[in-house]
Structures are given as C-alpha cells and as structure tokens.
Design a protein around this motif. Structure first.
Motif, PDB file in Angstrom:
ATOM      1  N   ARG A  97     -16.793 -50.913 -21.926  1.00 40.45           N
ATOM      2  CA  ARG A  97     -17.687 -49.790 -22.217  1.00 40.45           C
ATOM      3  C   ARG A  97     -17.950 -49.666 -23.716  1.00 40.45           C
ATOM      4  NH1 ARG A  97     -15.970 -44.990 -23.633  1.00 40.45           N
ATOM      5  NH2 ARG A  97     -13.885 -45.465 -22.804  1.00 40.45           N
ATOM      6  N   VAL A  98     -16.898 -49.774 -24.514  1.00 32.69           N
ATOM      7  CA  VAL A  98     -17.034 -49.650 -25.965  1.00 32.69           C
ATOM      8  C   VAL A  98     -17.824 -50.831 -26.527  1.00 32.69           C
ATOM      9  CG1 VAL A  98     -15.732 -49.727 -28.133  1.00 32.69           C
ATOM     10  CG2 VAL A  98     -14.968 -48.240 -26.271  1.00 32.69           C
ATOM     11  N   ALA A  99     -17.480 -52.043 -26.114  1.00 33.05           N
ATOM     12  CA  ALA A  99     -18.166 -53.229 -26.621  1.00 33.05           C
ATOM     13  C   ALA A  99     -19.642 -53.226 -26.227  1.00 33.05           C
ATOM     14  CB  ALA A  99     -17.481 -54.484 -26.092  1.00 33.05           C
ATOM     15  N   LYS A 100     -19.942 -52.840 -25.003  1.00 39.10           N
ATOM     16  CA  LYS A 100     -21.320 -52.812 -24.518  1.00 39.10           C
ATOM     17  C   LYS A 100     -22.164 -51.827 -25.323  1.00 39.10           C
ATOM     18  CE  LYS A 100     -23.963 -52.352 -20.192  1.00 39.10           C
ATOM     19  NZ  LYS A 100     -24.845 -51.205 -20.482  1.00 39.10           N
ATOM     20  N   ALA A 101     -21.602 -50.643 -25.590  1.00 40.83           N
ATOM     21  CA  ALA A 101     -22.351 -49.632 -26.345  1.00 40.83           C
ATOM     22  C   ALA A 101     -22.643 -50.110 -27.766  1.00 40.83           C
ATOM     23  CB  ALA A 101     -21.561 -48.319 -26.372  1.00 40.83           C
ATOM     24  N   ALA A 102     -21.638 -50.684 -28.427  1.00 44.24           N
ATOM     25  CA  ALA A 102     -21.844 -51.171 -29.798  1.00 44.24           C
ATOM     26  C   ALA A 102     -22.814 -52.344 -29.811  1.00 44.24           C
ATOM     27  CB  ALA A 102     -20.504 -51.573 -30.408  1.00 44.24           C
ATOM     28  N   LEU A 103     -22.682 -53.249 -28.847  1.00 49.51           N
ATOM     29  CA  LEU A 103     -23.573 -54.400 -28.759  1.00 49.51           C
ATOM     30  C   LEU A 103     -25.023 -53.954 -28.600  1.00 49.51           C
ATOM     31  CD1 LEU A 103     -23.980 -57.505 -28.413  1.00 49.51           C
ATOM     32  CD2 LEU A 103     -23.659 -57.125 -25.946  1.00 49.51           C
ATOM     33  N   GLU A 104     -25.260 -53.014 -27.710  1.00 44.53           N
ATOM     34  CA  GLU A 104     -26.627 -52.536 -27.490  1.00 44.53           C
ATOM     35  C   GLU A 104     -27.183 -51.855 -28.731  1.00 44.53           C
ATOM     36  OE1 GLU A 104     -26.230 -50.104 -24.010  1.00 44.53           O
ATOM     37  OE2 GLU A 104     -26.386 -51.825 -22.629  1.00 44.53           O
ATOM     38  N   THR A 105     -26.332 -51.155 -29.453  1.00 45.99           N
ATOM     39  CA  THR A 105     -26.762 -50.519 -30.699  1.00 45.99           C
ATOM     40  C   THR A 105     -27.205 -51.570 -31.711  1.00 45.99           C
ATOM     41  OG1 THR A 105     -25.287 -48.625 -30.366  1.00 45.99           O
ATOM     42  CG2 THR A 105     -26.029 -49.058 -32.616  1.00 45.99           C
ATOM     43  N   ILE A 106     -26.384 -52.587 -31.889  1.00 46.55           N
ATOM     44  CA  ILE A 106     -26.697 -53.642 -32.857  1.00 46.55           C
ATOM     45  C   ILE A 106     -27.957 -54.408 -32.444  1.00 46.55           C
ATOM     46  CG2 ILE A 106     -25.874 -55.853 -33.783  1.00 46.55           C
ATOM     47  CD1 ILE A 106     -22.999 -54.613 -33.535  1.00 46.55           C
ATOM     48  N   LYS A 107     -28.045 -54.772 -31.172  1.00 52.57           N
ATOM     49  CA  LYS A 107     -29.178 -55.556 -30.686  1.00 52.57           C
ATOM     50  C   LYS A 107     -30.487 -54.761 -30.739  1.00 52.57           C
ATOM     51  CE  LYS A 107     -27.107 -59.433 -29.288  1.00 52.57           C
ATOM     52  NZ  LYS A 107     -27.510 -60.805 -29.683  1.00 52.57           N
ATOM     53  N   SER A 108     -30.398 -53.444 -30.694  1.00 56.20           N
ATOM     54  CA  SER A 108     -31.612 -52.626 -30.785  1.00 56.20           C
ATOM     55  C   SER A 108     -32.232 -52.714 -32.173  1.00 56.20           C
ATOM     56  CB  SER A 108     -31.302 -51.169 -30.443  1.00 56.20           C
ATOM     57  OG  SER A 108     -30.536 -50.539 -31.474  1.00 56.20           O
ATOM     58  N   VAL A 109     -31.414 -53.068 -33.160  1.00 52.80           N
ATOM     59  CA  VAL A 109     -31.892 -53.223 -34.536  1.00 52.80           C
ATOM     60  C   VAL A 109     -32.348 -54.654 -34.785  1.00 52.80           C
ATOM     61  CG1 VAL A 109     -31.258 -53.063 -36.975  1.00 52.80           C
ATOM     62  CG2 VAL A 109     -30.382 -51.375 -35.340  1.00 52.80           C
ATOM     63  N   LYS A 110     -31.543 -55.620 -34.357  1.00 47.92           N
ATOM     64  CA  LYS A 110     -31.885 -57.041 -34.514  1.00 47.92           C
ATOM     65  C   LYS A 110     -31.361 -57.785 -33.291  1.00 47.92           C
ATOM     66  CE  LYS A 110     -31.573 -60.913 -37.813  1.00 47.92           C
ATOM     67  NZ  LYS A 110     -32.958 -60.904 -38.305  1.00 47.92           N
ATOM     68  N   LYS A 111     -32.280 -58.174 -32.432  1.00 50.35           N
ATOM     69  CA  LYS A 111     -31.898 -58.769 -31.151  1.00 50.35           C
ATOM     70  C   LYS A 111     -31.120 -60.059 -31.323  1.00 50.35           C
ATOM     71  CE  LYS A 111     -33.783 -59.906 -26.604  1.00 50.35           C
ATOM     72  NZ  LYS A 111     -35.020 -60.011 -25.782  1.00 50.35           N
ATOM     73  N   SER A 112     -31.417 -60.815 -32.369  1.00 54.09           N
ATOM     74  CA  SER A 112     -30.785 -62.124 -32.554  1.00 54.09           C
ATOM     75  C   SER A 112     -29.423 -62.058 -33.237  1.00 54.09           C
ATOM     76  CB  SER A 112     -31.701 -63.038 -33.378  1.00 54.09           C
ATOM     77  OG  SER A 112     -31.898 -62.499 -34.689  1.00 54.09           O
TER      78      SER A 112
END
Length: 382
Positions: free
Chosen positions: A206-221
């Motif tokens: 849950r924690v990793a998914k939320a942080a990952l989605e936050t980061i990818k929303s700024v720069k997908k790559s």
C-alpha cells in the motif's frame, strides 16, 4: 515557487548532462542479452545527509566524486534523513505540522551533490533513509507510523512529489528514487537491540504503490526502487505487480559483515572470532550458502523484476583477510546474477578510504588512507 539563480543553474546543467548522457557509452536499459532489467551499476553510498542534523553530516569531498569516476565506478546512492532538509527545531522531536517545512537552502545542498555526481557520469539513487513515520535506526521519535497511519503516508508521498518535481528534467538513466530504506518493524522503536522483523507485505504494498503513483504522476519514466523487506534482505515478490525494481543487501552472513558492531551486539567484545568459510555449529557457510541466500532475488530477476544491491560491505572489526575472502564470494554471486552494488560508504568504517582497520597497511592517497586491496577487489568487478 521562484527558483534561485543557483537552482536555475543546476537545472540547466542537469538538462545538459541528461542530453549528453545518450552520447556516452552506457549500460543501457535496452540491452537484450542481460536478464536483469537494471544496469549492474557499481559504486558507493555517500552519507552527506544521513544525519537528521545537517550540521552533523559527512560531506563528500569534490575529489571523492572524481576518484569514484576515475576508478571506473558509475553509481552513488544518497541515503537521506528527511529532517536534514527541513526548517525545524531539532532540540525536540518533530511534530506532524513540521514534516513539510522544506528548507530551500538545504535542498540546494542535495542539488549540488546530485549535480556533481551526474557531471562525472554517475547514476544517482536518491533514498529516504529516514522517512516520515519510519527509520530502521532506533531512537528517533516520529509523530506517526508510516506503515499504519494515513497521515504519515500522505507526508511520505508529499516528500516524493517534491523530489519528483524538483528533478523532473533529469533522465531516469541518470537518477532513480529508492523509496524507503530497509522496511522493518521493531518491538521497541527506541532500542536498537530490540527484536523485530519484516513489515506486513500488505502495508508495504500500500505504501509503495501510493508513493510510486505519486512519482509517476510527475514523470512517468522515472525509475523507482523498493528495498527488500525485513531490513533489506528479504525479496518481495508481492510487489512484482508494481512498476518497481528492488534493492537487496550484501551483508550475509551478518556475523561477518557486522562483526563486533556496537549497534548490533549489546556486548561486542563477547562475539566469537569469525573466519571464511564460517562455521556455525555443524554447518559451514560458504559461497554455495550465499547463492542459496540470493535464490529469492534470482527468482525475482527471472520473473522480470530489476534487482540492484543498494548496500553491501563489511564493518572494520572483521579481520581484513576474512573480509576480502568472504566479500569476494559475495561479489562473485552478485556478478552471476548480473546485479550491481553500492558499498556502504566511500570513506569510513565500511569504505575503501579511511576505514580505521588495524590490520591494513594503507596506501597514502593524496592524504587519505586507501585500502588498496579492497579497491582492487572492487575494480575487478567493473
């Protein structure tokens, strides 16, 4: 937010470095013959921002970056204690209303280290060693629990959003994000010797998914890495459905890598001597035992998950020849898996410089004490 002149200059230089990266010989993500999706970066951790108190950091000398690059290494990991870049009162525990008090002047010091490393062709892995609500090191009073509290998770994501936006212009070939150092749950967070174990994988996901989605929303790559569970050593196949690589550790067996370490043993002087192979009861631990230890990580690679060893090495109390014999086998196994490594620190008790070992004849290297045998062991892997 208006950018200062130094900040603008950094972003311009970073963009140029990123553009030029495609012209350099580089272990590309697109290499078809390698099974491990991650490049086998090899280098060191830099501890400039490891302390929560920025006045107690261990600044990396400019020459260190130059030497790392000149010796053929291509990687640095930067473990950061998040309070080090906040504007807060450090005489008391941090409060929830303070965890987003970003201090631009302190952030620019991180910028400067990232910039220097990129300019020398090094890949930078930015890691939150202490994150809002968690640190594997005991003794910190956090206002909440990252693995259980929504408020802590929101603050964690806010930090990664800040970093993602700040470094949006830097290529993933030059910069990656390592979410949180060594997930672990300790029975008593204020006692370093208190027993503990892995974080519940549901909470970690849950924690990793939320942080990952936050980061990818700024720069997908952006390339994002999750540390192994239980202090970094346990592979986490439960995260394989996420666009995450994973980071293992090179500290097995622990009695050798952390021999007489005061933060591990209550009575370091009572620890029995070690040798390699290591005899434990009727069992002899050797290179095959190391291969067995990394088998779950090899399984992740076979599953298509990228793996890197973000931390490895040996504390300076282990006899030097024992250390070199054991660590040579660790490096051999990592090489067999096509996994790169980051030695825990460049200069210091685990490092190639100024380690303070009593059984080493150091080479004088521009006023620094160089462990030449250790360095040559590492360079042989490049």
């Amino acid at each position: 937010m208006n950018l200062s002149d130094s900040r603008r200059d950094f972003m311009k230089k970073a963009a140029l470095a990123t553009a030029g990266a495609s012209l350099l010989p580089y272990s590309s993500f697109s290499e078809v013959k390698r099974k491990n999706k991650l490049p086998a970066w090899k280098g060191f951790n830099l501890l400039d921002f490891f302390s929560h108190n920025p006045d107690q950091g261990r600044p990396t000398k400019p020459a260190y970056i130059q030497w790392i690059a000149d010796w053929g290494f291509d990687f640095v990991r930067v473990p950061i204690s998040y309070p080090s870049y906040l504007n807060i009162d450090r005489s008391r525990p941090i409060r929830p209303d303070e965890v987003l008090n970003f201090d631009e002047s302190r952030l620019e010091k991180v910028d400067a280290l990232v910039e220097r490393a990129i300019q020398h062709g090094l890949h930078v892995s930015l890691n939150l060693h202490r994150a809002p609500g968690f640190c594997i090191n005991a003794g910190f009073e956090e206002p909440y629990n990252l693995w259980k509290d929504q408020e802590a998770l929101e603050a964690f994501c806010a930090h990664w959003e800040m970093w993602a936006k700040r470094y949006r212009g830097i290529s993933s070939k030059r910069l990656s994000f390592d979410l949180v150092n060594e997930p672990f749950q300790r029975e008593n967070p204020n006692d370093q010797h208190s027993p503990g174990g892995p974080v519940d994988v549901v909470d970690y996901h849950r924690v990793a998914k939320a942080a990952l989605e936050t980061i990818k929303s700024v720069k997908k790559s952006r390339l994002v890495i999750a540390d192994g569970n239980g202090g970094g050593g346990i592979a986490v196949p439960e995260l394989a459905d996420l666009d995450l690589s994973q980071s293992c550790r090179g500290y097995h067996p622990f009695p050798i890598s952390h021999y007489k370490a005061s933060w591990v043993y209550k009575d370091p002087e009572s620890v029995p001597p070690v040798d390699w192979p290591l005899q434990q009861g009727e069992n002899s631990l050797d290179i095959d035992n190391i291969r067995n230890y990394y088998a779950p990580w090899k399984a992740l690679i076979d599953q298509g998950v990228g793996v890197h060893c973000g931390e490895c090495g040996c504390y300076n109390q282990t006899p030097h020849e024992v250390f070199l014999g054991w660590f040579g086998d660790v490096l051999q196994v990592l090489k067999e898996m096509e996994v790169g490594f980051g030695i825990w620190e460049f200069s210091g008790a685990f490092g190639v410089l100024n380690s303070g070992r009593k059984d080493v004849v150091y080479e004088d290297w521009y006023g620094e004490k160089l462990d030449r045998k250790f360095l040559e062991l590492l360079k042989a892997q490049i």
